[in-house]
Design a protein around this motif. Structure first.
Motif, PDB file in Angstrom:
ATOM      1  N   PHE A 157      48.602 136.026  23.001  1.00 24.93           N
ATOM      2  CA  PHE A 157      49.320 134.774  23.221  1.00 24.93           C
ATOM      3  C   PHE A 157      50.717 134.913  22.610  1.00 24.93           C
ATOM      4  CE2 PHE A 157      46.183 131.430  24.466  1.00 24.93           C
ATOM      5  CZ  PHE A 157      45.037 132.222  24.476  1.00 24.93           C
ATOM      6  N   GLY A 158      51.649 134.104  23.102  1.00 23.62           N
ATOM      7  CA  GLY A 158      52.991 134.096  22.495  1.00 23.62           C
ATOM      8  C   GLY A 158      53.751 132.870  22.933  1.00 23.62           C
ATOM      9  N   GLY A 159      54.895 132.646  22.293  1.00 23.71           N
ATOM     10  CA  GLY A 159      55.722 131.471  22.612  1.00 23.71           C
ATOM     11  C   GLY A 159      55.036 130.197  22.148  1.00 23.71           C
ATOM     12  N   VAL A 194      50.628 134.984  32.030  1.00 19.45           N
ATOM     13  CA  VAL A 194      50.441 133.627  32.547  1.00 19.45           C
ATOM     14  C   VAL A 194      51.621 132.782  32.091  1.00 19.45           C
ATOM     15  CG1 VAL A 194      48.905 131.627  32.649  1.00 19.45           C
ATOM     16  CG2 VAL A 194      47.961 133.941  32.369  1.00 19.45           C
ATOM     17  N   GLY A 195      52.401 132.287  33.059  1.00 20.98           N
ATOM     18  CA  GLY A 195      53.619 131.541  32.732  1.00 20.98           C
ATOM     19  C   GLY A 195      54.817 132.467  32.815  1.00 20.98           C
ATOM     20  N   ALA A 196      55.936 131.933  33.300  1.00 20.01           N
ATOM     21  CA  ALA A 196      57.148 132.760  33.429  1.00 20.01           C
ATOM     22  C   ALA A 196      58.250 132.235  32.525  1.00 20.01           C
ATOM     23  CB  ALA A 196      57.611 132.788  34.884  1.00 20.01           C
ATOM     24  N   GLY A 222      61.334 131.156  34.674  1.00 21.42           N
ATOM     25  CA  GLY A 222      62.197 130.582  33.630  1.00 21.42           C
ATOM     26  C   GLY A 222      61.435 129.644  32.705  1.00 21.42           C
ATOM     27  N   GLY A 223      60.310 129.106  33.159  1.00 23.46           N
ATOM     28  CA  GLY A 223      59.534 128.187  32.310  1.00 23.46           C
ATOM     29  C   GLY A 223      60.357 126.971  31.945  1.00 23.46           C
ATOM     30  N   PHE A 224      60.235 126.539  30.701  1.00 24.26           N
ATOM     31  CA  PHE A 224      60.939 125.341  30.245  1.00 24.26           C
ATOM     32  C   PHE A 224      62.464 125.509  30.284  1.00 24.26           C
ATOM     33  CE2 PHE A 224      57.887 122.499  27.592  1.00 24.26           C
ATOM     34  CZ  PHE A 224      57.076 122.365  28.694  1.00 24.26           C
TER      35      PHE A 224
HETATM   36  C1  LIG Z   1      63.307 118.919  26.821  1.00 20.29           C
HETATM   37  C2  LIG Z   1      63.268 120.233  26.130  1.00 20.29           C
HETATM   38  C3  LIG Z   1      64.472 120.838  25.772  1.00 20.29           C
HETATM   39  C4  LIG Z   1      64.464 122.041  25.102  1.00 20.29           C
HETATM   40  N1  LIG Z   1      65.661 122.580  24.755  1.00 20.29           N
HETATM   41  C5  LIG Z   1      65.676 123.749  24.083  1.00 20.29           C
HETATM   42  C6  LIG Z   1      66.899 124.340  23.699  1.00 20.29           C
HETATM   43  O1  LIG Z   1      67.978 123.808  23.951  1.00 20.29           O
HETATM   44  N2  LIG Z   1      66.863 125.518  23.035  1.00 20.29           N
HETATM   45  C7  LIG Z   1      65.689 126.140  22.729  1.00 20.29           C
HETATM   46  O2  LIG Z   1      65.721 127.209  22.127  1.00 20.29           O
HETATM   47  N3  LIG Z   1      64.504 125.613  23.088  1.00 20.29           N
HETATM   48  C8  LIG Z   1      64.471 124.438  23.761  1.00 20.29           C
HETATM   49  N4  LIG Z   1      63.276 123.885  24.117  1.00 20.29           N
HETATM   50  C9  LIG Z   1      62.031 124.609  23.787  1.00 20.29           C
HETATM   51  C10 LIG Z   1      61.854 125.826  24.705  1.00 20.29           C
HETATM   52  O3  LIG Z   1      62.106 125.482  26.029  1.00 20.29           O
HETATM   53  C11 LIG Z   1      60.457 126.390  24.547  1.00 20.29           C
HETATM   54  O4  LIG Z   1      60.174 126.582  23.177  1.00 20.29           O
HETATM   55  C12 LIG Z   1      60.301 127.738  25.255  1.00 20.29           C
HETATM   56  O5  LIG Z   1      60.698 127.654  26.590  1.00 20.29           O
HETATM   57  C13 LIG Z   1      58.853 128.203  25.161  1.00 20.29           C
HETATM   58  O6  LIG Z   1      58.718 129.366  25.899  1.00 20.29           O
HETATM   59  P1  LIG Z   1      57.318 129.916  26.391  1.00 20.29           P
HETATM   60  O7  LIG Z   1      57.536 131.307  26.805  1.00 20.29           O
HETATM   61  O8  LIG Z   1      56.289 129.618  25.379  1.00 20.29           O
HETATM   62  O9  LIG Z   1      56.916 129.089  27.707  1.00 20.29           O
HETATM   63  P2  LIG Z   1      57.553 127.917  28.536  1.00 20.29           P
HETATM   64  O10 LIG Z   1      59.026 128.038  28.604  1.00 20.29           O
HETATM   65  O11 LIG Z   1      56.980 126.650  28.060  1.00 20.29           O
HETATM   66  O12 LIG Z   1      57.012 128.246  29.987  1.00 20.29           O
HETATM   67  C14 LIG Z   1      55.636 128.195  30.282  1.00 20.29           C
HETATM   68  C15 LIG Z   1      55.455 128.342  31.780  1.00 20.29           C
HETATM   69  O13 LIG Z   1      54.079 128.506  32.040  1.00 20.29           O
HETATM   70  C16 LIG Z   1      53.740 127.843  33.234  1.00 20.29           C
HETATM   71  N5  LIG Z   1      52.303 127.582  33.181  1.00 20.29           N
HETATM   72  C17 LIG Z   1      51.619 126.821  32.294  1.00 20.29           C
HETATM   73  N6  LIG Z   1      50.299 126.888  32.542  1.00 20.29           N
HETATM   74  C18 LIG Z   1      50.149 127.727  33.605  1.00 20.29           C
HETATM   75  C19 LIG Z   1      49.020 128.200  34.312  1.00 20.29           C
HETATM   76  N7  LIG Z   1      47.785 127.844  33.978  1.00 20.29           N
HETATM   77  N8  LIG Z   1      49.234 129.039  35.358  1.00 20.29           N
HETATM   78  C20 LIG Z   1      50.490 129.423  35.703  1.00 20.29           C
HETATM   79  N9  LIG Z   1      51.591 128.998  35.049  1.00 20.29           N
HETATM   80  C21 LIG Z   1      51.416 128.169  34.016  1.00 20.29           C
HETATM   81  C22 LIG Z   1      54.596 126.604  33.202  1.00 20.29           C
HETATM   82  O14 LIG Z   1      54.816 126.147  34.533  1.00 20.29           O
HETATM   83  C23 LIG Z   1      55.890 127.135  32.591  1.00 20.29           C
HETATM   84  O15 LIG Z   1      56.799 127.532  33.582  1.00 20.29           O
HETATM   85  C24 LIG Z   1      63.244 122.675  24.798  1.00 20.29           C
HETATM   86  C25 LIG Z   1      62.033 122.085  25.159  1.00 20.29           C
HETATM   87  C26 LIG Z   1      62.040 120.871  25.812  1.00 20.29           C
HETATM   88  C27 LIG Z   1      60.743 120.235  26.169  1.00 20.29           C
END
Ligand SMILES: Cc1cc2nc3c(=O)[nH]c(=O)nc-3n(C[C@H](O)[C@H](O)[C@H](O)COP(=O)(O)OP(=O)(O)OC[C@H]3O[C@@H](n4cnc5c(N)ncnc54)[C@H](O)[C@@H]3O)c2cc1C
Ligand code: SF4
Ligand code: SF4
Length: 613
Positions: free
Chosen positions: A392-394, A119-121, A149-151
């Motif tokens: 869970f992760g991230g 869940v989430g990319a 790509g997520g965030f």
């Molecule tokens: C403004 C900003 C700048 C940042 N800059 C940096 C940086 O320069 N360097 C760095 O290392 N980190 C940075 N971060 C932090 C970093 O982006 C995150 O820690 C990291 O992306 C987390 O990865 P993740 O895999 O947990 O999920 P995320 O990258 O958060 O992706 C989660 C995805 O899940 C999707 N999603 C959520 N709920 C659902 C659902 N119910 N169904 C389907 N899809 C869903 C969302 O649309 C999203 O695409 C930044 C964060 C922010 C807010």
């Protein structure tokens, strides 16, 4: 002090300070050496195995490796300006200068009958997919956004991270037969579980920005935006302009991205306003520097008091001025100074005061327990929830952090899933694979470059400020060219080339002790660690780094080597008349999902058996 047990690979791993500090344990010196040799594609692939997004992380990583880098400590001893190797920027060099690596991606095993949902990319889910898809798992990744790509895609501004790099690196993973269901929000965990996936990985991030709760906030709502939502709208092109006078609230990296984006969208008077002092701000030092470099002032010790408006049209914000006071336990309180409140006029406010986790789509009664902070209860190191097939992760696991931590979680969760689906105990974490290999080529010759460079850190070139500020998409940092990359790579001290001592052949001539330029080596009598550290040839002050302590030598003395400031120059080994010292390259590959992580397959080398970290 006990003699050191060097058969525990954690000992040598810790000497490689950068790799030890990297959450994904990327073999940093190995890829830096490859960059120095112009082998960019090889360097990229070494990176890709562990940190998965070299081009993205080479631009954006939070770089926990750099404060740990030995070069910083060693230069500190010699110069006023201590600078670590530009590890992160060198990673980008590998990504920018490599050839087409698509043919070097793993081959995909036939379908093994097991289906995984992610869940989430974001980076954590994509890492799970990257590790499990080649093994024959059918991985389906759901994301509410159209592209993966997520965030990394929705939050990090394009002037720091071009879209082409995200497309390329998410593409390598999606091209491994991963089913990507973009634009599909998972709205019920129960419904997802009913689809009979063998395991579910939740990598949905921490998608809720914290609200500002002061009088007037709701009245002027049209001009006040939550930072992460605003950045996503900018990223997807829904917002293309901003008021001329912008206040950004918050002291983290999100605030820095907001203010720099606002400058590029037409903000002329953009300010960051923070409750805390400059030093306590959560933003990385370089993010603060970059914002200031672009002419954005940071006002500290201003606490938001109210939003001012005229019939709903935002006019400004009032702040109370405070100062920091610390109690005996070092806890900080913000105390009003009694100075008059400050009114700052503005047309737009961007609120970047933190993120929260939210799982509205996970039904409370579906078997997944959450703690009092709303975070899932997870097995330590396994990322397994209280519902055994859900992981869970991230940011979803332990709250907002960064990309490389999300990647590290993804690797560990993939190991857990692979073990679970092979009927094995997920709490048994297999040790990494390690390898020590002599680098000796001749009496004074080694297969690595051991002549320590005196250069200080090279600065990364930037696009001209007026050009950079004219576009939200133009990349600001330009990256090292090949010649500068070579010079920066030469600053690396090859900390993975270990000094390995053979007590049996040491004749106690003290030659190594005499020649060592850093006074790392001492022959002395034994004692307890704290006391021993003070009476070496040079006191060993950095207790986070171990000392090597030999068993008793023939004269009753011991040999002690402070690993902290060793340059890995190999002079000790060149000087030793009996070859008691050798320079041996230590390779550590963390255990990833696949045969090596399973009990039912051949175990890794015995030297790795005691790895604990
Ligand atoms: C403004 C900003 C700048 C940042 N800059 C940096 C940086 O320069 N360097 C760095 O290392 N980190 C940075 N971060 C932090 C970093 O982006 C995150 O820690 C990291 O992306 C987390 O990865 P993740 O895999 O947990 O999920 P995320 O990258 O958060 O992706 C989660 C995805 O899940 C999707 N999603 C959520 N709920 C659902 C659902 N119910 N169904 C389907 N899809 C869903 C969302 O649309 C999203 O695409 C930044 C964060 C922010 C807010
Ligand atoms: S000098 Fe090189 S190997 Fe040593 S910690 Fe720094 S980057 Fe890593
Ligand atoms: S490699 Fe040997 S001589 Fe060189 S700094 Fe380290 S201990 Fe001293």
């Amino acid at each position: 002090m006990q003699a050191t047990n060097t058969s525990n690979p954690a000992y040598f791993h810790k000497v490689v300070d950068c790799q030890w500090a990297c959450p994904a344990h990327t073999p940093v010196p190995e890829y830096i050496r490859l960059i120095g040799q112009g082998r960019y594609s090889d360097a990229y692939m070494v990176n890709w195995v562990s940190n998965v997004f070299p081009g993205i992380l080479g631009r954006t990583c939070d770089r926990p490796c750099e404060p740990a880098c030995r070069r910083g400590r060693v230069e500190e001893n010699n110069r006023t300006q201590a600078e670590p190797v530009a590890i992160c920027r060198l990673k980008r060099v590998a990504a920018d200068h490599k050839d087409d690596v698509s043919a070097r991606m793993p081959t995909i095993a036939p379908f093994n009958g097991k289906r995984i949902a992610c869940v989430g990319a974001g980076p954590s889910s994509l890492t799970v997919a990257r590790d499990l898809a080649p093994l024959g798992y059918e991985v389906t990744v759901f994301d509410s956004e159209a592209k993966a790509g997520g965030f990394m895609r929705s939050q990090i501004p394009r002037f720091r991270l071009p879209e082409s790099v995200i497309d390329e690196e998410t593409g390598y993973i999606l091209n491994m037969g991963v089913r990507f269901r973009g634009g599909e929000r998972v709205s019920s965990m129960r419904a997802l579980l009913a689809q009979n996936f063998d395991a579910v990985f939740v990598g949905c991030g921490a998608p809720r920005g914290r609200e500002l709760d002061v009088p007037g906030r709701q009245d002027a709502a049209a001009h006040i935006h939550i930072g992460i939502e605003w950045l996503a709208n900018v990223s997807f092109g829904h917002i293309t302009s901003v008021g001329e006078r912008v206040i950004v609230l918050g002291g983290g990296n999100t605030a820095m991205d907001c203010c720099r984006s606002a400058r590029r969208l037409g903000g002329k008077d953009v300010k960051v306003v923070v409750r805390s002092g400059f030093e306590e701000m959560k933003a990385s030092p370089w993010e603060k520097e970059d914002a200031q470099h672009e002419g954005i002032p940071i006002l500290n010790y201003h606490v938001p008091k109210s939003v001012e408006h005229l019939n709903g049209k935002l006019t400004g914000m009032t702040f109370e001025i405070v100062r920091a006071e610390y109690d005996a336990k070092g806890r900080r309180s913000l105390i009003p100074t009694g100075e008059p409140d400050v009114l700052l006029e503005c047309d737009t406010v961007l609120v970047a005061i933190g993120q929260e986790n939210a799982f509205p789509w996970i039904e409370p009664d579906c078997g997944i327990a959450f703690d009092t902070w709303g975070l899932p209860v997870l097995g330590e190191g396994t990322f397994q929830s209280t519902l055994p097939k859900v992981f869970f992760g991230g940011d979803a696991a332990y709250g907002p952090k960064n990309i490389i931590t999300a990647v590290a979680h993804g690797h560990e969760a993939a190991v857990s899933i692979d073990r679970l689906l092979n009927g094995e105990d997920v709490t048994h974490r297999p040790p990494p694979r390690t390898h020590l290999l002599s680098q000796k080529m001749g009496i004074h010759e080694w297969s690595y470059h051991n002549d320590v460079s005196n250069d200080t850190r090279f600065a990364v070139p930037w696009a001209k400020a007026d050009v950079a500020l004219s576009s939200i998409k133009l990349e600001v940092e330009l990256g090292f060219d090949a010649a500068t990359a070579f010079k920066e790579a030469s600053r690396c001290l090859n900390c993975d080339v270990q000094t390995v001592f053979n007590r049996g052949t040491c004749i106690e001539c003290d030659a190594c002790m005499d020649i060592c330029p850093m006074d790392c080596i001492s022959f002395t009598t034994n004692g307890d660690e704290a006391e021993l550290r003070t009476r070496l040839k040079a006191p060993a002050q950095h207790t986070a780094q171990a000392m090597y302590v030999s068993a008793e030598l023939k004269t009753g003395r011991i040999l002690v080597k402070d690993e902290d400031v060793c340059l890995h120059c190999g002079l000790c080994a060149e000087r030793c008349p009996t070859g008691a010292w050798d320079m041996q390259k230590f390779l550590l590959n963390t255990t990833q999902a696949g045969p090596h992580c399973r009990d039912s397959k051949p175990k890794p080398s015995t030297s790795a058996a005691k790895e604990t970290a």
